[in-house]
Design a protein around this motif. Structure first.
Motif, PDB file in Angstrom:
ATOM      1  N   GLU A   1      -9.890  -3.760   2.219  1.00 17.25           N
ATOM      2  CA  GLU A   1      -9.140  -3.336   1.048  1.00 17.25           C
ATOM      3  C   GLU A   1      -8.393  -1.727   1.556  1.00 17.25           C
ATOM      4  O   GLU A   1      -9.144  -0.903   1.960  1.00 17.25           O
ATOM      5  CB  GLU A   1      -9.826  -3.215  -0.116  1.00 17.25           C
ATOM      6  CG  GLU A   1      -9.466  -2.313  -1.218  1.00 17.25           C
ATOM      7  CD  GLU A   1      -8.149  -3.090  -1.773  1.00 17.25           C
ATOM      8  OE1 GLU A   1      -7.036  -2.223  -2.135  1.00 17.25           O
ATOM      9  OE2 GLU A   1      -8.029  -4.170  -2.033  1.00 17.25           O
TER      10      GLU A   1
ATOM     11  N   LEU B   1       0.919  -1.390   0.027  1.00 19.94           N
ATOM     12  CA  LEU B   1       0.058   0.115  -0.120  1.00 19.94           C
ATOM     13  C   LEU B   1       0.873   1.371  -0.138  1.00 19.94           C
ATOM     14  O   LEU B   1       0.455   2.182  -0.628  1.00 19.94           O
ATOM     15  CB  LEU B   1      -0.867  -0.081   1.329  1.00 19.94           C
ATOM     16  CG  LEU B   1      -1.891  -1.348   1.417  1.00 19.94           C
ATOM     17  CD1 LEU B   1      -2.684  -1.136   2.901  1.00 19.94           C
ATOM     18  CD2 LEU B   1      -2.765  -1.035   0.046  1.00 19.94           C
TER      19      LEU B   1
ATOM     20  N   ASP C   1      -4.427  -5.975   0.636  1.00 17.40           N
ATOM     21  CA  ASP C   1      -4.642  -5.869  -0.762  1.00 17.40           C
ATOM     22  C   ASP C   1      -5.840  -6.776  -1.253  1.00 17.40           C
ATOM     23  O   ASP C   1      -5.992  -6.638  -2.318  1.00 17.40           O
ATOM     24  CB  ASP C   1      -3.382  -6.123  -1.396  1.00 17.40           C
ATOM     25  CG  ASP C   1      -2.695  -7.499  -1.124  1.00 17.40           C
ATOM     26  OD1 ASP C   1      -3.367  -8.032  -0.479  1.00 17.40           O
ATOM     27  OD2 ASP C   1      -1.746  -7.875  -1.428  1.00 17.40           O
TER      28      ASP C   1
ATOM     29  N   SER D   1       1.168 -10.705  -3.233  1.00 13.07           N
ATOM     30  CA  SER D   1       1.685  -9.458  -3.515  1.00 13.07           C
ATOM     31  C   SER D   1       3.257  -9.739  -3.449  1.00 13.07           C
ATOM     32  O   SER D   1       3.817 -10.437  -3.063  1.00 13.07           O
ATOM     33  CB  SER D   1       1.393  -8.364  -2.514  1.00 13.07           C
ATOM     34  OG  SER D   1       2.360  -7.353  -2.677  1.00 13.07           O
TER      35      SER D   1
ATOM     36  N   SER E   1      -5.932   0.073  -0.452  1.00 13.44           N
ATOM     37  CA  SER E   1      -5.361   0.693  -1.638  1.00 13.44           C
ATOM     38  C   SER E   1      -6.235   1.998  -1.928  1.00 13.44           C
ATOM     39  O   SER E   1      -5.867   2.925  -2.749  1.00 13.44           O
ATOM     40  CB  SER E   1      -4.999  -0.131  -2.887  1.00 13.44           C
ATOM     41  OG  SER E   1      -6.298  -0.596  -3.327  1.00 13.44           O
TER      42      SER E   1
END
Length: 367
Positions: free
Chosen positions: A238, A18, A173, A210, A240
């Motif tokens: 989440e 992030l 993520d 990731s 992001s």
């Protein structure tokens, strides 16, 4: 689940993916600026602690190291360079909101060793009492276990337990815990709430996808176990998106793991279940003070028995010899014996070095 704004103390975990653009290795400053706005919003009614990854990812780019898996010494070098940049970035985005930031670097030993655990807890409590926002990270420059195997999900849960947080938010993520990997199984279903982590739930956990983060759902379940056992609810959501905490408050997808005890009750139960290493006998005045909710000061101790170290459990006896409770001592048995019956302002004179005012703090005691 309860609103974020209802929490008294919140720990927020931010992953490397992030904070750092995986292609350029540069900090995602616009995203971090939005997070700072969220932190300022939450601090209107709660204490906030940030557990932030990102030092290795930032240092890797600064040193021109490859995106492939790094050797241990390369990871440590990257952490040393990246940690400075990470701390500066948080100071720059939180400062305009009038928020003082503090860097706290810890290792797993700081929670496993009772003496170091108490020191860490006292530092964090003092920072929060002074209205600062601690930025906590694993000390990746020296903590080889964390670099090789771990990630900050586990650390965030331990910090949440240490500071008695009501809520732990893992900004990830993915937008929650799924019955299978949603990237591989279109039929995978997200859980809104998980009341209990069963073997069936554990079997659904996968690993990290990731390229920057190390934590998969297995480590997030480990974090959930630690947090909920300490009375702290935990959410995976989440991260992001812009203003991710506002989004969570407004109903963004997430999985909440519920806690069945409040943090204080959970902590007291943990202390009460310990086996004492020694005991202290109080005078009548100290016994009354403890029943009124005060800490145990050396002046109220009439006798010290047994051998114990700092942070170890001791039995607290009343003047009649009956056990009143249990607590974690802030002094060794030798130190406690030397300062028993003495005023707190004489501790440095007697021991030859500064000490804490309380022998057992009320937060480390169960009656």
């Amino acid at each position: 689940m309860a609103a974020l704004t209802a929490a008294r103390r919140i720990v927020i975990k931010i992953g490397s993916a992030l904070l750092v653009d995986r292609n350029t290795g540069e900090l995602r400053r616009d995203w971090l600026t939005g997070l700072a706005e969220d932190v300022a919003w939450l601090k209107q009614g709660a204490d906030v602690v940030l557990v932030s990854s990102g030092s290795i990812a930032l240092g890797r780019g600064a040193l021109g190291l490859p995106k492939t898996e790094l050797a241990l010494e390369q990871s440590q070098a990257a952490a040393a360079v990246g940690q400075i940049r990470l701390a500066r970035a948080y100071e720059e985005v939180l400062g305009p909101h009038g928020i003082t930031t503090a860097q706290v670097l810890v290792t797993l030993e700081d929670s496993a060793n009772r003496r170091r655990y108490l020191n860490t807890r006292a530092t964090l409590e003092t920072l929060l009492g002074l209205d600062a926002v601690p930025i906590v990270n694993e000390n990746d420059t020296v903590a080889t276990d964390e670099i090789r195997f771990g990630d900050n999900d586990r650390l965030a849960a331990q910090i949440a337990a240490t500071v008695g947080a009501d809520q732990l938010i893992l900004l990830s993520d993915v937008d929650g815990f799924y019955s299978a990997n949603p990237a591989e199984d279109p039929a995978a279903q997200r859980f809104d709430v998980i009341e209990e982590i069963t073997p069936q739930i554990e079997a659904m956990a996968g690993d990290a996808c990731s390229g920057l983060s190390k934590g998969g759902m297995k480590t997030k379940l480990m974090a959930a176990k630690t947090a909920t056992a300490a009375g702290c609810a935990m959410a995976i959501t989440e991260g992001s998106v812009a203003r991710p905490l506002r989004a969570l408050e407004n109903g963004a997808n997430a999985t909440w793991f519920t806690a069945h005890l409040d943090p204080q009750t959970a902590r007291k139960r943990w202390i009460g279940a310990m086996k004492p290493k020694g005991q202290v006998t109080l005078d009548a005045g100290a016994a009354r003070a403890l029943m009124e909710g005060r800490s145990l000061l050396p002046a109220g101790v009439a006798k010290v028995s047994g051998r114990f170290g700092r942070g170890e459990p001791i039995a607290i006896l009343g003047p009649d010899g009956h056990q009143m409770g249990m607590g974690l001592s802030r002094y060794t048995s030798t130190e406690a014996a030397a300062i028993r019956g003495q005023r707190s302002d004489r501790i440095e004179e007697i021991l030859g070095y500064p000490g804490r005012a309380a022998l057992v703090h009320r937060d480390d005691m169960v009656l």
